[in-house]
Design a protein around this motif. Structure first.
Motif, short mmCIF file in Angstrom:
data_model
loop_
_atom_site.label_atom_id
_atom_site.label_comp_id
_atom_site.label_asym_id
_atom_site.label_seq_id
_atom_site.Cartn_x
_atom_site.Cartn_y
_atom_site.Cartn_z
N THR A 278 0.83 -1.21 0.00
CA THR A 278 0.00 0.00 0.00
C THR A 278 0.86 1.25 0.00
O THR A 278 0.61 2.20 -0.76
CB THR A 278 -0.93 -0.01 1.22
N HIS B 25 2.54 1.80 -3.37
CA HIS B 25 1.56 2.33 -4.33
C HIS B 25 1.38 3.83 -4.14
O HIS B 25 1.38 4.59 -5.12
CB HIS B 25 0.23 1.60 -4.17
N LYS B 26 1.25 4.26 -2.89
CA LYS B 26 1.08 5.68 -2.61
C LYS B 26 2.30 6.49 -3.05
O LYS B 26 2.19 7.66 -3.41
CB LYS B 26 0.85 5.89 -1.11
N THR C 193 4.61 1.04 -9.17
CA THR C 193 3.62 0.14 -9.76
C THR C 193 3.77 -1.23 -9.12
O THR C 193 4.83 -1.86 -9.24
CB THR C 193 3.81 0.03 -11.29
N VAL C 194 2.74 -1.68 -8.44
CA VAL C 194 2.79 -2.94 -7.70
C VAL C 194 2.08 -4.03 -8.50
O VAL C 194 0.99 -3.82 -9.04
CB VAL C 194 2.15 -2.80 -6.31
N ARG D 5 -1.26 -6.15 -12.39
CA ARG D 5 -1.19 -4.97 -11.54
C ARG D 5 -2.15 -5.08 -10.36
O ARG D 5 -3.27 -5.58 -10.49
CB ARG D 5 -1.48 -3.71 -12.34
N TRP D 6 -1.68 -4.59 -9.23
CA TRP D 6 -2.49 -4.52 -8.00
C TRP D 6 -2.49 -3.09 -7.48
O TRP D 6 -1.46 -2.40 -7.53
CB TRP D 6 -1.91 -5.43 -6.91
N THR D 7 -3.64 -2.63 -7.01
CA THR D 7 -3.76 -1.38 -6.26
C THR D 7 -4.63 -1.67 -5.04
O THR D 7 -5.31 -2.70 -4.98
CB THR D 7 -4.40 -0.25 -7.09
N PRO D 8 -4.65 -0.78 -4.06
CA PRO D 8 -5.52 -1.01 -2.89
C PRO D 8 -7.00 -1.12 -3.27
O PRO D 8 -7.79 -1.69 -2.50
CB PRO D 8 -5.26 0.22 -2.02
N GLU D 9 -7.37 -0.64 -4.45
CA GLU D 9 -8.77 -0.70 -4.87
C GLU D 9 -9.08 -1.94 -5.72
O GLU D 9 -10.24 -2.16 -6.08
CB GLU D 9 -9.13 0.55 -5.69
N THR D 10 -8.08 -2.74 -6.02
CA THR D 10 -8.29 -3.91 -6.87
C THR D 10 -9.26 -4.89 -6.23
O THR D 10 -9.12 -5.26 -5.07
CB THR D 10 -6.95 -4.63 -7.14
#
Length: 235
Positions: free
Chosen positions: A109, A112-113, A117-118, A134-139
């Motif tokens: 997290t 990402h912030k 790019t995670v 790709r992963w984001t906290p909203e994925t």
């Protein structure tokens, strides 16, 4: 490794017991894999070590595991800042923790912030190299192989610059004892260019050797809650 446990392994019926080979040299095992019986002995030994190390990991107290995870995150931050400028602008492959592994999701997290790019690895084809999406906290995660949460099929596919490799066991030479499926070694062999690979595990998972075989690929770095424990020498 205790002498009693070592002697027990030596009496296990192996024709070429790995315990004796370690007394000769850590790299005793045939680098060309011309001895199938020897390779089978190593495979049996690794299965036993995986069982032992995973049981020890699962037996850790929750508070101890959380403290170790927090320390690992701190050490990884230092590595990323000092060696990769914080990894900003790069693709960083992490992993979703399972079976008592260190939980590095807070690091994902924060990266990402910070503009990193995670990505997360997943199995899309059996016995093939891993795919990274790709992963984001909203994925919105879905269930993948072994019921592990993974990004959905419409998440962008990426090629990592830096990749974390979860460890069941590790050696000072930078070799990784994984879960036995061969996916990570298969992936490293296929990725061009190869990412910088950091093994992640608990300090207690250190073993003298994994008895490296031709398919085993050493990691670039191994980090535990105690800090950097192994670094591959560049030729």
């Amino acid at each position: 490794m205790s002498d009693d446990f070592k002697n027990f392994r030596c009496k296990s019926g192996f024709s070429s017991p790995p315990c004796y080979a370690a007394d000769v040299a850590p790299n005793y095992f045939d680098p060309l894999a011309t001895d199938p019986e020897q390779a089978r002995d190593v495979a049996r030994w690794r299965r036993a070590e995986r069982t032992r190390l995973r049981a020890e990991r699962q037996a850790m107290q929750v508070a101890d595991r959380q403290a170790a995870g927090a320390a690992l995150i701190n050490h990884l931050w230092v590595v990323l800042e000092e060696r990769f400028g914080g990894a900003r602008g790069q693709v960083f492959s992490a992993y979703w923790p399972i079976k008592g592994e260190p939980d590095l999701r807070p690091l994902m997290t924060e990266l990402h912030k910070a503009g990193v790019t995670v990505a997360l690895p997943l199995v899309e084809t059996k016995a093939a190299p891993l795919t990274f999406r790709r992963w984001t906290p909203e994925t919105k995660m879905v269930r993948g192989d072994w019921n592990i949460p993974v990004p959905p099929p419409d998440a962008p596919k990426l090629s990592p610059n830096i990749a974390l490799a979860p460890l069941v066991g590790w050696s000072a030479e930078g070799y990784r004892l994984g879960y036995g499926g061969g996916y990570f070694d298969r992936t490293l062999a296929a990725l061009k260019p190869r990412p910088f690979v950091i093994g992640i595990g608990f300090n207690a998972a250190h073993i003298a050797t994994i008895f490296p075989q031709p398919h085993d690929i050493p990691l670039d770095l191994i980090v535990t809650e105690a800090g950097v424990r192994s670094e591959r020498t560049k030729e």
